[in-house]
Design an enzyme around this catalytic site. Structure first.
Site, mmCIF file in Angstrom:
data_model
loop_
_atom_site.group_PDB
_atom_site.id
_atom_site.type_symbol
_atom_site.label_atom_id
_atom_site.label_comp_id
_atom_site.label_asym_id
_atom_site.label_seq_id
_atom_site.Cartn_x
_atom_site.Cartn_y
_atom_site.Cartn_z
ATOM 1 N N GLY B 86 7.397 -5.434 -4.014
ATOM 2 C CA GLY B 86 7.278 -5.696 -2.585
ATOM 3 C C GLY B 86 6.466 -6.938 -2.320
ATOM 4 O O GLY B 86 6.493 -7.871 -3.110
ATOM 5 N N LEU B 87 5.749 -6.921 -1.212
ATOM 6 C CA LEU B 87 4.928 -8.051 -0.799
ATOM 7 C C LEU B 87 5.727 -9.345 -0.744
ATOM 8 O O LEU B 87 5.308 -10.368 -1.251
ATOM 9 C CB LEU B 87 3.724 -8.226 -1.725
ATOM 10 C CG LEU B 87 2.606 -7.197 -1.550
ATOM 11 C CD1 LEU B 87 1.479 -7.487 -2.511
ATOM 12 C CD2 LEU B 87 2.088 -7.215 -0.129
ATOM 13 N N CYS B 88 6.923 -9.255 -0.187
ATOM 14 C CA CYS B 88 7.691 -10.485 -0.022
ATOM 15 C C CYS B 88 8.346 -10.466 1.354
ATOM 16 O O CYS B 88 9.513 -10.730 1.512
ATOM 17 C CB CYS B 88 8.703 -10.674 -1.129
ATOM 18 S SG CYS B 88 9.600 -9.210 -1.568
ATOM 19 N N GLY B 89 7.569 -10.093 2.344
ATOM 20 C CA GLY B 89 8.071 -10.120 3.712
ATOM 21 C C GLY B 89 9.169 -9.093 3.919
ATOM 22 O O GLY B 89 9.143 -8.009 3.331
#
Lengths: 135, 287
Positions: B86-89
């Site tokens: 994750g952590l990709c908008g």
């Protein structure tokens, strides 16, 4: 003689390389080895594991390939290969290890072993070793 | 009102978060560059193989080749390509959303899913969807072999007559800040792709055309899958870069505001202390 040359283009999923002024290109077709010279007829072939040899005025190069396709058209040879390593770039130790592994697998009489796959792996490794000798 | 110490603690915690987001941004940038290089290197091969396939398809009767023959679409297999992390908008969620739309679009047919990437798999496996298979956690060391595996699975699945159409939902890399969500038909190969070729050349074929085509098609499909994976991976890194840059900016802004607040509070405390001292002194004098 000077003008009787062909261009050879080697393309793999990893890189693309072009060789100009090649006099002769020979490759391992599934129906036997063949050679492409100046003014070869349009030709498409399936290649098997083996050695590709390019000869030009500047020298001769050997490549190990694990198969692919070849197209010859208008004095241009396009090689579409799964893998392609120049003789002096082959990792001999790795090829030896691979050959050893494949032999080991073929020796076992286990039903779970994919014999065909092991044989192919062995063929590829032996081919690499053979070509590596020719630098 | 927050005490000075509380504010200082918050500023420090935001600072360390900012360090993390900054580092992640840098890592994503480096990975993006590598992914782009790979995608670039793979392009000529893909183009060439497509050219050859076109040549052959134009001269071969396509109905004899099951991978080219369209079937009555009763069953659809959707391949959703998300990231492993994750952590990709909104990157992963956009793919999931698009997949859900597509499922809705195919609601008169039997839809099953194949998840590539952990995030999509996590989402669909937990819910009431028919997930036939998944390929997860390989993007970190993405290799052509993975494309091969997935492609083989899909071709086998199709040839075993378990589905009629295979579609891929994935992100195409446009630039660092932008991804294009695409839906592409993977199988059967569409004849529209193989338009009339420019010149008919009389090739010598070795072995015959049908056998050649049988060898070429799987490779073409593998290449196609490889391209999809690379595009998606590059998009993921691009999206993460942008997301992390925004996060870093937000952190800077927060730190700025909090520092201002902190200084003001400190100043207020000092002023208060002085007034208290002065007040005390005054009281002593008059007393």
């Amino acid at each position: 003689m000077e003008s009787h040359v062909i261009t050879v283009e080697i393309t793999t999923p990893q890189f693309k390389k072009t060789f100009e002024n090649v006099i002769s290109c020979s490759a391992p077709g599934v129906k036997g080895r063949f050679q492409i010279l100046y003014q070869h007829a349009p030709f498409i072939s399936h290649l098997e594991v083996g050695e590709i040899k390019l000869e030009s005025a500047e020298g001769t190069w050997f490549f190990a390939t694990s198969g692919g396709f070849l197209e010859a058209l208008n004095n241009k040879v396009s090689l579409l290969l799964d893998t392609c390593e120049r003789a002096d770039e082959i990792d001999v130790a790795r090829a030896q290890a691979a050959a050893e592994r494949a032999r080991e697998r073929l020796k076992q009489k286990d039903k779970n072993i994919d014999v065909q796959r092991a044989q192919l792996a062995l063929a590829r490794a032996l081919n690499r070793l053979r070509v590596a000798q020719r630098k | 009102m927050a005490t000075l110490r509380e504010i200082r603690r918050r500023i420090n915690s935001i600072k360390s978060t900012q360090q993390v987001t900054k580092a992640m941004k840098m890592v994503a940038a480096a990975k993006l560059r590598r992914a782009q290089e790979k995608a670039l290197a793979a392009r000529p091969y893909g183009r060439k193989i497509e050219e050859m396939v076109q040549h052959l398809v134009a001269t071969v009767d396509p109905t004899g080749e099951p991978l080219l023959k369209p079937r009555e679409p009763q069953r659809v297999l959707l391949v959703t390509v998300t990231a492993d992390r994750g952590l990709c908008g909104a990157f992963n969620f956009n793919v999931i959303k698009q997949t859900l739309h597509r499922i809705d679009f195919h609601k008169d047919k039997e839809v099953s899913l194949l998840c590539v990437g952990k995030k999509g798999y996590d989402f669909f496996a937990k819910r009431d969807f028919q997930v036939v298979h998944h390929f997860i956690q390989f993007f970190n060391n993405l290799d052509f072999l993975h494309a091969k595996q997935i492609s083989r699975f899909l071709v086998d699945y199709y040839l075993q007559d378990r589905t009629d159409v295979i579609e891929i939902v994935y992100n195409e890399f446009k630039n660092v800040a932008q991804q294009n969500l695409l839906i592409e038909q993977y199988l059967p190969l569409q004849p529209a792709e193989f338009e009339e070729q420019k010149v008919r050349i009389d090739y010598i074929y070795e072995p015959d055309r049908e056998t050649l085509l049988k060898e070429l098609l799987p490779r073409h499909l593998e290449m196609q899958m490889w391209r999809v994976l690379l595009e998606s991976y590059a998009s993921e890194q691009g999206a993460r870069m942008t997301a992390m840059e925004n996060a870093t900016d937000n952190a800077s802004e927060l730190i700025h505001d909090l520092t201002l607040f902190y200084n003001r509070a400190r100043q207020a405390a000092i002023t208060k202390e002085i007034t208290e001292i002065v007040g005390g002194a005054e009281a002593l004098k008059t007393g």
